[in-house]
Motif scaffolding. Structure first.
Motif, PDB file in Angstrom:
ATOM      1  N   HIS A  16      -3.979 -14.333 -13.225  1.00 30.14           N
ATOM      2  CA  HIS A  16      -2.578 -14.394 -13.614  1.00 30.14           C
ATOM      3  C   HIS A  16      -1.632 -14.337 -12.424  1.00 30.14           C
ATOM      4  O   HIS A  16      -0.459 -14.702 -12.555  1.00 30.14           O
ATOM      5  N   TRP A 159      -0.808 -15.327 -22.892  1.00 34.04           N
ATOM      6  CA  TRP A 159      -1.265 -14.294 -23.801  1.00 34.04           C
ATOM      7  C   TRP A 159      -2.483 -14.816 -24.561  1.00 34.04           C
ATOM      8  O   TRP A 159      -2.697 -16.016 -24.666  1.00 34.04           O
ATOM      9  N   THR A 160      -3.295 -13.896 -25.057  1.00 32.96           N
ATOM     10  CA  THR A 160      -4.519 -14.296 -25.751  1.00 32.96           C
ATOM     11  C   THR A 160      -4.535 -13.891 -27.224  1.00 32.96           C
ATOM     12  O   THR A 160      -5.371 -14.367 -27.980  1.00 32.96           O
ATOM     13  N   ARG A 161      -3.611 -13.009 -27.618  1.00 28.17           N
ATOM     14  CA  ARG A 161      -3.585 -12.553 -29.019  1.00 28.17           C
ATOM     15  C   ARG A 161      -2.174 -12.112 -29.364  1.00 28.17           C
ATOM     16  O   ARG A 161      -1.475 -11.541 -28.532  1.00 28.17           O
ATOM     17  N   ALA A 162      -1.756 -12.397 -30.590  1.00 26.20           N
ATOM     18  CA  ALA A 162      -0.421 -12.001 -31.025  1.00 26.20           C
ATOM     19  C   ALA A 162      -0.460 -11.554 -32.479  1.00 26.20           C
ATOM     20  O   ALA A 162      -1.334 -11.970 -33.249  1.00 26.20           O
ATOM     21  N   THR A 194       2.170  -8.952 -28.370  1.00 22.29           N
ATOM     22  CA  THR A 194       1.232  -9.867 -27.715  1.00 22.29           C
ATOM     23  C   THR A 194       0.367  -9.088 -26.738  1.00 22.29           C
ATOM     24  O   THR A 194       0.809  -8.096 -26.142  1.00 22.29           O
ATOM     25  N   TRP A 195      -0.879  -9.560 -26.592  1.00 20.01           N
ATOM     26  CA  TRP A 195      -1.847  -8.938 -25.698  1.00 20.01           C
ATOM     27  C   TRP A 195      -2.457 -10.000 -24.800  1.00 20.01           C
ATOM     28  O   TRP A 195      -2.488 -11.188 -25.148  1.00 20.01           O
ATOM     29  N   ARG A 196      -2.968  -9.574 -23.673  1.00 16.29           N
ATOM     30  CA  ARG A 196      -3.792 -10.403 -22.802  1.00 16.29           C
ATOM     31  C   ARG A 196      -5.139  -9.709 -22.715  1.00 16.29           C
ATOM     32  O   ARG A 196      -5.260  -8.637 -22.125  1.00 16.29           O
ATOM     33  N   VAL A 201       0.998  -6.740 -23.650  1.00 16.98           N
ATOM     34  CA  VAL A 201       1.944  -7.401 -22.753  1.00 16.98           C
ATOM     35  C   VAL A 201       3.380  -7.054 -23.140  1.00 16.98           C
ATOM     36  O   VAL A 201       4.168  -6.594 -22.322  1.00 16.98           O
ATOM     37  N   THR A 202       3.720  -7.267 -24.406  1.00 15.11           N
ATOM     38  CA  THR A 202       5.093  -7.026 -24.835  1.00 15.11           C
ATOM     39  C   THR A 202       5.151  -6.693 -26.323  1.00 15.11           C
ATOM     40  O   THR A 202       4.255  -7.057 -27.096  1.00 15.11           O
TER      41      THR A 202
END
Length: 224
Positions: A16, A159-162, A194-196, A201-202
């Motif tokens: 990243h 991001w990978t998941r939300a 959201t996640w990475r 993440v946020t």
């Protein structure tokens, strides 16, 4: 932090930050074993989780490579409000109302940003957002005076998941005043995380006047 978590965190950081670009080979498993002083099984678990998250691609007999950014498709996308408003033929403007740092449970050190998204001459969305500085340390240097945090994150942080949660609420008097609402105070509240991989993440709350925003999704026959 376990060795497996450290391996994943270090690889994520390199990807990243741009040090490792899509298509770049990451070190072979035996190189990671030597570098971290761990078992091959630990390295394999770390790489497997990164592959499942779409960050790397494991190729048989060839090694592991940084994956191309994934295109996410969902009933609700993570929207760029500036583009959405422009697509409606209206002028977009972001108004920063507050920005500060604090500790947040589950996020650790975090940056809090509050502001308004304007469409034309009316406010469309009141936003309250926190950003994990562990996941996005560069956010601490961004003033967010001209660009909204959501638009900035979409450009800089994959991001990978939300997850979305949506509900109708009644705005408080203060919220209604900021959103230039008169009479009825019915609003649509969208909360999004959201996640990475496994790292948050946020988290954001976006409050829209009920008569100025709607949710639309398109489906095709046989879609699941």
């Amino acid at each position: 932090m376990t060795v497996e978590e450290r391996i994943r965190s270090d690889i994520e950081a390199r990807v990243h930050s741009g040090a490792w670009r899509p298509g770049d080979r990451i070190p072979f498993e035996h190189e990671l074993v030597a570098a971290y002083g761990c078992s091959r099984g630990t390295v394999s678990k770390a790489l497997t989780r990164l592959a499942r998250a779409g960050l790397i691609e494991r190729r048989r007999k060839a090694g592991s490579f940084v994956a191309d950014p994934q295109v996410h498709s969902a009933v609700l996308e993570v929207p760029d409000l500036a583009r959405m408003i422009a697509a409606r033929g209206e002028q977009y403007r972001w108004e920063l109302r507050g920005r500060w740092s604090a500790e947040e449970p589950g996020f650790g050190s975090a940056l809090f940003v509050e502001g308004l998204h304007h469409a034309g001459d009316k406010p469309l969305c009141l936003e309250s957002r926190l950003i994990s500085l562990a996941a996005v340390p560069q956010a601490s240097e961004e003033p967010f005076a001209q660009v909204s945090p959501g638009g900035w994150l979409l450009q800089h942080v994959p991001w990978t998941r939300a997850r979305h949660e949506i509900r109708a609420i009644e705005a408080t008097s203060a919220q209604a005043g900021l959103l230039d609402m008169t009479g009825a105070k019915a609003c649509l509240l969208i909360e999004r995380w959201t996640w990475r991989v496994d790292q948050p993440v946020t988290r954001v709350e976006q409050l829209f006047p009920g008569d100025r925003y709607d949710l639309t999704a398109e489906f095709k026959p046989g879609a699941k």
